[in-house]
Design a protein around this motif. Sequence first.
Motif, PDB file in Angstrom:
ATOM      1  N   THR A 185      37.983  45.001  48.168  1.00 44.03           N
ATOM      2  CA  THR A 185      39.113  44.904  49.092  1.00 44.03           C
ATOM      3  C   THR A 185      40.408  45.301  48.427  1.00 44.03           C
ATOM      4  OG1 THR A 185      37.967  43.119  50.240  1.00 44.03           O
ATOM      5  CG2 THR A 185      40.335  43.363  50.639  1.00 44.03           C
ATOM      6  N   LYS A 186      40.690  44.742  47.252  1.00 43.12           N
ATOM      7  CA  LYS A 186      41.929  45.067  46.561  1.00 43.12           C
ATOM      8  C   LYS A 186      41.937  46.523  46.124  1.00 43.12           C
ATOM      9  CE  LYS A 186      44.904  43.467  42.817  1.00 43.12           C
ATOM     10  NZ  LYS A 186      46.013  43.138  43.704  1.00 43.12           N
ATOM     11  N   VAL A 187      40.782  47.023  45.685  1.00 48.32           N
ATOM     12  CA  VAL A 187      40.692  48.415  45.252  1.00 48.32           C
ATOM     13  C   VAL A 187      40.927  49.354  46.418  1.00 48.32           C
ATOM     14  CG1 VAL A 187      39.206  50.087  44.117  1.00 48.32           C
ATOM     15  CG2 VAL A 187      39.094  47.705  43.461  1.00 48.32           C
ATOM     16  N   LEU A 196      37.376  44.905  37.968  1.00 49.82           N
ATOM     17  CA  LEU A 196      38.773  45.287  38.157  1.00 49.82           C
ATOM     18  C   LEU A 196      39.434  44.429  39.228  1.00 49.82           C
ATOM     19  CD1 LEU A 196      38.499  49.173  37.934  1.00 49.82           C
ATOM     20  CD2 LEU A 196      39.552  47.639  36.267  1.00 49.82           C
ATOM     21  N   ALA A 197      38.705  44.167  40.299  1.00 50.05           N
ATOM     22  CA  ALA A 197      39.276  43.339  41.363  1.00 50.05           C
ATOM     23  C   ALA A 197      39.579  41.930  40.864  1.00 50.05           C
ATOM     24  CB  ALA A 197      38.309  43.284  42.549  1.00 50.05           C
ATOM     25  N   ASP A 198      38.703  41.376  40.012  1.00 50.21           N
ATOM     26  CA  ASP A 198      38.934  40.030  39.485  1.00 50.21           C
ATOM     27  C   ASP A 198      40.093  40.013  38.493  1.00 50.21           C
ATOM     28  OD1 ASP A 198      37.971  37.170  38.860  1.00 50.21           O
ATOM     29  OD2 ASP A 198      37.898  38.140  36.897  1.00 50.21           O
ATOM     30  N   GLN A 199      40.133  40.981  37.583  1.00 53.88           N
ATOM     31  CA  GLN A 199      41.154  40.991  36.553  1.00 53.88           C
ATOM     32  C   GLN A 199      42.540  41.312  37.099  1.00 53.88           C
ATOM     33  OE1 GLN A 199      40.744  40.159  33.203  1.00 53.88           O
ATOM     34  NE2 GLN A 199      38.781  39.430  33.976  1.00 53.88           N
ATOM     35  N   THR A 200      42.606  42.147  38.127  1.00 51.57           N
ATOM     36  CA  THR A 200      43.915  42.490  38.690  1.00 51.57           C
ATOM     37  C   THR A 200      44.434  41.428  39.657  1.00 51.57           C
ATOM     38  OG1 THR A 200      42.783  43.810  40.398  1.00 51.57           O
ATOM     39  CG2 THR A 200      43.572  44.959  38.428  1.00 51.57           C
ATOM     40  N   SER A 201      43.569  40.600  40.179  1.00 52.55           N
ATOM     41  CA  SER A 201      44.015  39.555  41.104  1.00 52.55           C
ATOM     42  C   SER A 201      44.422  38.282  40.377  1.00 52.55           C
ATOM     43  CB  SER A 201      42.908  39.239  42.113  1.00 52.55           C
ATOM     44  OG  SER A 201      41.744  38.785  41.443  1.00 52.55           O
ATOM     45  N   LEU A 202      43.789  37.970  39.223  1.00 52.07           N
ATOM     46  CA  LEU A 202      44.096  36.758  38.470  1.00 52.07           C
ATOM     47  C   LEU A 202      44.400  37.120  37.013  1.00 52.07           C
ATOM     48  CD1 LEU A 202      41.332  34.300  39.757  1.00 52.07           C
ATOM     49  CD2 LEU A 202      43.746  34.301  40.372  1.00 52.07           C
ATOM     50  N   ALA A 203      45.504  36.601  36.515  1.00 55.13           N
ATOM     51  CA  ALA A 203      45.868  36.778  35.115  1.00 55.13           C
ATOM     52  C   ALA A 203      45.251  35.658  34.279  1.00 55.13           C
ATOM     53  CB  ALA A 203      47.385  36.785  34.953  1.00 55.13           C
ATOM     54  N   THR A 204      44.968  35.948  33.013  1.00 52.97           N
ATOM     55  CA  THR A 204      44.327  34.994  32.114  1.00 52.97           C
ATOM     56  C   THR A 204      45.315  34.564  31.038  1.00 52.97           C
ATOM     57  OG1 THR A 204      42.193  36.091  32.479  1.00 52.97           O
ATOM     58  CG2 THR A 204      42.361  34.618  30.592  1.00 52.97           C
ATOM     59  N   ILE A 205      45.422  33.240  30.836  1.00 52.68           N
ATOM     60  CA  ILE A 205      46.328  32.683  29.832  1.00 52.68           C
ATOM     61  C   ILE A 205      45.548  31.674  28.986  1.00 52.68           C
ATOM     62  CG2 ILE A 205      48.499  31.480  29.401  1.00 52.68           C
ATOM     63  CD1 ILE A 205      49.440  32.308  32.163  1.00 52.68           C
ATOM     64  N   ALA A 206      45.567  31.859  27.672  1.00 53.25           N
ATOM     65  CA  ALA A 206      44.952  30.912  26.736  1.00 53.25           C
ATOM     66  C   ALA A 206      46.028  29.959  26.225  1.00 53.25           C
ATOM     67  CB  ALA A 206      44.299  31.650  25.576  1.00 53.25           C
ATOM     68  N   VAL A 207      45.790  28.660  26.404  1.00 53.22           N
ATOM     69  CA  VAL A 207      46.764  27.623  26.036  1.00 53.22           C
ATOM     70  C   VAL A 207      46.148  26.739  24.954  1.00 53.22           C
ATOM     71  CG1 VAL A 207      48.232  25.749  26.840  1.00 53.22           C
ATOM     72  CG2 VAL A 207      47.707  27.661  28.370  1.00 53.22           C
ATOM     73  N   GLU A 208      46.852  26.595  23.844  1.00 50.96           N
ATOM     74  CA  GLU A 208      46.422  25.726  22.740  1.00 50.96           C
ATOM     75  C   GLU A 208      47.487  24.661  22.522  1.00 50.96           C
ATOM     76  OE1 GLU A 208      45.550  25.893  17.911  1.00 50.96           O
ATOM     77  OE2 GLU A 208      45.623  27.740  19.106  1.00 50.96           O
ATOM     78  N   ILE A 209      47.047  23.396  22.484  1.00 50.18           N
ATOM     79  CA  ILE A 209      47.967  22.264  22.302  1.00 50.18           C
ATOM     80  C   ILE A 209      47.515  21.480  21.078  1.00 50.18           C
ATOM     81  CG2 ILE A 209      49.050  20.282  23.402  1.00 50.18           C
ATOM     82  CD1 ILE A 209      48.107  21.355  26.093  1.00 50.18           C
TER      83      ILE A 209
END
Length: 309
Positions: free
Chosen positions: A59-61, A219-232
């Motif tokens: 769909t996004k593509v 591509l549809a998954d990666q372009t719709s959601l951004a990935t952030i790695a959080v370390e505490i």
Amino acid sequence: MTHSSLVRRAPVAVVATICLLAGTLLTGCSDAGSSETSAGSASADRAAIGADAPAPADTKVDAIASNARGGGSQVQHRAEISHGNVILRAPDVADARTDVRRLVDRYDGEVAADQTDTDDDGRVVSANLVVRVPSSDFVDAMDALRGVAELAYASSDTKDVTTRVIDTRVRLRAQRRSVHRVETLLGRAQDLRDIVLIENELAQRQAALDSLEQQSAYLADQTSLATIAVEIDRAHHAAAKKHEDHTGFLAGLSAGWHGLTAVAVGLATALGAVLPFAVALLVLAALAWPALRVARRRHRPPTPSTPAG
């Protein structure tokens, strides 16, 4: 079926295969090079391949490809893949981890991975999370994460994959048409040799189609959601030392006791280091003493005897 009929139909199978390959190449070139396809022809193509609606992963593509063809030379919606890394320091890691999860919920995101480490007392000393947020909120989410606790490190990376998305979509559409044409030809084949040749060609094209569909879904998954790695990690604050009076009887007694203890420890250490050598020397002396006594007796000069009366 006689042998002569098979011989006569063999060239027909070869010609059909060559025509099929040539038609596929021409269609692929036409689909990749044409940028002014009308809505009516696109509907006809979907009806021809039996795809009334696009797959959910495309769909996004589809939207990006349609904007690229219909919007002239300027693409209105860009396809971007964003990744971020954030390292935080907090006195209470559990509370900071809870704040991160609440922040992700605020942006309608999701926590893809969550790992925590605890000490012997059961307190959380570190936490590692992988969160996914909508790509449109990536910048705002990164700024919000920086304020959850003391920031130690942060980085972000965004790649523009609009061209890759459009190319994948065009290839996917052409490959679906190609598979449909081979399936149609297989349904019309009568000769066993033709059926075997067409089935082999269909298997290859279906494998290529599956690969393109996986690329499109990724591509549809990666372009719709951004990935952030959080370390505490837990912040270690040094406690302020209290000023102590080092004068007086008690202070002197304490200093003397510590000095005596240090001297005793030093003597014990020296004794422990010398003791193995002393034991070895004693053993050697015990073994050598009888031999030394015999040697001394042999080398002793005889005493003169005195005459009697």
